[in-house]
Design a protein around this motif. Structure first.
Motif, PDB file in Angstrom:
ATOM      1  N   LYS A  97     -11.310   5.586   2.074  1.00  0.00           N
ATOM      2  CA  LYS A  97     -10.135   5.915   1.243  1.00  0.00           C
ATOM      3  C   LYS A  97     -10.514   6.388  -0.175  1.00  0.00           C
ATOM      4  CE  LYS A  97      -7.159   5.994   3.296  1.00  0.00           C
ATOM      5  NZ  LYS A  97      -7.011   6.973   4.436  1.00  0.00           N
ATOM      6  N   ARG A 178     -13.451   5.041  -5.875  1.00  0.00           N
ATOM      7  CA  ARG A 178     -12.087   5.106  -6.413  1.00  0.00           C
ATOM      8  C   ARG A 178     -11.736   3.709  -6.911  1.00  0.00           C
ATOM      9  NH1 ARG A 178      -7.215   6.440  -2.092  1.00  0.00           N
ATOM     10  NH2 ARG A 178      -5.513   6.722  -3.562  1.00  0.00           N
ATOM     11  N   THR A 182      -6.550   0.441  -6.221  1.00  0.00           N
ATOM     12  CA  THR A 182      -5.817   1.524  -5.542  1.00  0.00           C
ATOM     13  C   THR A 182      -6.409   1.757  -4.151  1.00  0.00           C
ATOM     14  OG1 THR A 182      -6.066   2.561  -7.702  1.00  0.00           O
ATOM     15  CG2 THR A 182      -4.773   3.756  -6.069  1.00  0.00           C
ATOM     16  N   ARG A 183      -7.726   1.638  -4.080  1.00  0.00           N
ATOM     17  CA  ARG A 183      -8.386   1.831  -2.785  1.00  0.00           C
ATOM     18  C   ARG A 183      -7.902   0.802  -1.772  1.00  0.00           C
ATOM     19  NH1 ARG A 183     -11.203   1.044   1.216  1.00  0.00           N
ATOM     20  NH2 ARG A 183     -10.791  -1.150   0.787  1.00  0.00           N
ATOM     21  N   SER A 186      -4.476   1.684  -0.689  1.00  0.00           N
ATOM     22  CA  SER A 186      -4.554   2.841   0.204  1.00  0.00           C
ATOM     23  C   SER A 186      -4.997   2.414   1.611  1.00  0.00           C
ATOM     24  CB  SER A 186      -5.533   3.854  -0.382  1.00  0.00           C
ATOM     25  OG  SER A 186      -5.798   4.890   0.522  1.00  0.00           O
ATOM     26  N   ASP A 187      -5.971   1.536   1.654  1.00  0.00           N
ATOM     27  CA  ASP A 187      -6.504   1.018   2.918  1.00  0.00           C
ATOM     28  C   ASP A 187      -5.396   0.271   3.672  1.00  0.00           C
ATOM     29  OD1 ASP A 187      -8.222  -0.022   4.850  1.00  0.00           O
ATOM     30  OD2 ASP A 187      -9.780  -0.526   3.412  1.00  0.00           O
ATOM     31  N   THR A 189      -2.215   0.660   3.240  1.00  0.00           N
ATOM     32  CA  THR A 189      -1.171   1.632   3.625  1.00  0.00           C
ATOM     33  C   THR A 189      -1.529   2.297   4.952  1.00  0.00           C
ATOM     34  OG1 THR A 189      -0.796   2.048   1.277  1.00  0.00           O
ATOM     35  CG2 THR A 189       0.161   3.634   2.803  1.00  0.00           C
ATOM     36  N   GLN A 190      -2.826   2.579   5.110  1.00  0.00           N
ATOM     37  CA  GLN A 190      -3.256   3.194   6.372  1.00  0.00           C
ATOM     38  C   GLN A 190      -3.042   2.240   7.547  1.00  0.00           C
ATOM     39  OE1 GLN A 190      -6.760   5.803   6.861  1.00  0.00           O
ATOM     40  NE2 GLN A 190      -7.693   4.084   7.918  1.00  0.00           N
ATOM     41  N   LYS A 303      -3.461  12.130   4.383  1.00  0.00           N
ATOM     42  CA  LYS A 303      -4.175  12.090   3.095  1.00  0.00           C
ATOM     43  C   LYS A 303      -3.160  12.298   1.988  1.00  0.00           C
ATOM     44  CE  LYS A 303      -8.000  11.962   5.346  1.00  0.00           C
ATOM     45  NZ  LYS A 303      -8.806  10.749   5.438  1.00  0.00           N
ATOM     46  N   ARG A 305      -0.870   9.606   1.216  1.00  0.00           N
ATOM     47  CA  ARG A 305       0.319   8.865   1.646  1.00  0.00           C
ATOM     48  C   ARG A 305       0.980   8.192   0.437  1.00  0.00           C
ATOM     49  NH1 ARG A 305      -3.420   6.686   5.955  1.00  0.00           N
ATOM     50  NH2 ARG A 305      -2.650   7.402   7.969  1.00  0.00           N
ATOM     51  N   HIS A 307       2.190   5.050  -1.306  1.00  0.00           N
ATOM     52  CA  HIS A 307       1.827   3.629  -1.194  1.00  0.00           C
ATOM     53  C   HIS A 307       3.061   2.748  -1.393  1.00  0.00           C
ATOM     54  CE1 HIS A 307      -2.565   4.605  -2.620  1.00  0.00           C
ATOM     55  NE2 HIS A 307      -2.251   5.200  -1.491  1.00  0.00           N
TER      56      HIS A 307
END
Ligand code: PPS
Length: 340
Positions: A97, A178, A182-183, A186-187, A189-190, A303, A305, A307
């Motif tokens: 991410k 990153r 936030t990473r 993001s992780d 969120t995936q 890519k 997305r 959050h």
């Protein structure tokens, strides 16, 4: 802990690996407040299957497009069966991410870079298949062209540094980093996009919400302790052989970051600001012309997305948690990524 968080795949040993690396310095261990702990399966890391996964594109070598140093376009090269498949001289090893797909897609615009499209996961999940299997995934290249791949889970795989070093000690390594908070979001969120029933980010963050004890065994948290993972790589590679790309600058100034990457790879600076435009709808920089095409190209909808909103107290707690590790990471890399 997230039960079976997302990433388990048949036959895969997963992006896990790295418990505490041999040689984790006392300071990091004590910052973590724990002894060795296995990194669980990376959450939700499905393979990114690009069109023509496995490296090939219709009519192309997975390289496609672009003239080589000798002037033969990549696609023609592979149609003619010219060139040969080589093991990668440079690998994007992480982080999940971080912006690894964007970096690889941008780099592929360079005529002297050929890359496999899908993530081979050779040094974590497929190592027993052997180097011949790995090489066969690669696109054909001519003299002077660089073969590359990206698999973000390598960065947190304990065995990966020794394995890559045994392939070639000279392999150039690139890590896109990153802001770890936030990473992590993001992780998550995936994973949420694949498993909508998982608990909230807030509840997964803590071992005990009342005491505020963070669950460092949750892969979304664990991956962001960059200093700890980097220690493991430095047992096998000198720091100068690893390039750290800012995931934030890759978005705010893609040409600037690509300039650094081209220099590191010993490439002529061909990719410049002329190659990018900012797509307002996407909210990200995109390529004016994708590799092997004349059309503008943004990354796909997985890519960038949106959050979920996370409780700011939890975000702050995570910022406090990561701060010492970030400082250590800045010190190790000689770069301040400005995450605080
Ligand atoms: N140009 C451009 N277009 C779209 N997205 C961009 C771009 N540059 C960086 N990013 C960021 O890349 C994040 C995904 O990172 P990765 O490609 O490393 O993810 S993965 O680990 O391969 O799944 C992705 O994370 P999310 O925003 O959380 O989806 C993006 O923020």
């Amino acid at each position: 802990m997230l039960p079976g968080a997302g990433g388990s795949r048949p036959g895969g040993s997963g992006g896990g690996g790295g418990g505490s690396a041999a040689g984790t310095p006392g300071t990091l261990t004590s910052l973590l407040g724990e002894g060795s702990k296995r990194l669980p399966q990376a959450a939700g890391a499905g393979p990114e299957m690009l069109p023509g996964a496995g490296g090939s594109r219709p009519g192309g070598s997975g390289g496609g497009g672009g003239g080589s140093a000798a002037g033969t376009p990549g696609t023609l090269t592979s149609l003619l069966g010219e060139g040969s498949k080589r093991l990668p001289q440079a690998v994007i090893i992480g982080v999940k991410k971080g912006g690894t797909r964007a970096l690889l897609e941008f780099l592929r615009v360079h005529p002297d870079v050929r890359a496999v499209g899908a993530e081979p996961h050779f040094f974590d999940r497929n190592y027993e298949r052997g180097l011949a299997w790995y090489r066969d995934l690669m696109p054909r290249t001519l003299e002077g062209q660089i073969t590359m791949e990206k698999t973000p889970s390598y960065f947190v795989t304990k065995e990966a540094p020794a394995r890559i070093s045994s392939m070639s000690k000279g392999t150039k390594l690139i890590v896109v980093v990153r802001d770890p908070v936030t990473r992590a979001i993001s992780d998550y969120t995936q994973t949420l996009s694949k498993k909508p029933d998982i608990p909230t980010f807030e509840s997964l963050t803590f071992k005990n919400r009342t005491t505020g004890l963070i669950d460092t065994s949750w892969s979304a948290i664990q991956i962001g302790i960059y200093a700890k993972h980097l220690e493991n790589w430095l047992l096998y590679f000198p720091i100068g052989q690893i390039l750290f790309v800012s995931g934030e600058r890759l978005i705010s100034d893609p040409a600037g970051e690509l300039g650094r990457v081209q220099d590191f790879l010993g490439l002529k600076r061909i990719i410049t600001d002329k190659h990018f435009y900012f797509n307002k709808t996407k909210g990200f920089p995109c390529l004016k012309k994708a590799e092997g095409s004349s059309k503008p190209h943004c990354l796909g909808k997985t890519k960038g997305r949106t959050h979920p909103d996370i409780d700011q107290e939890v975000v702050q707690r995570l910022r406090d948690f990561y701060r010492p590790f970030n400082m250590k990471f800045y010190q190790m890399t000689g770069q301040d990524f400005g995450w605080d």
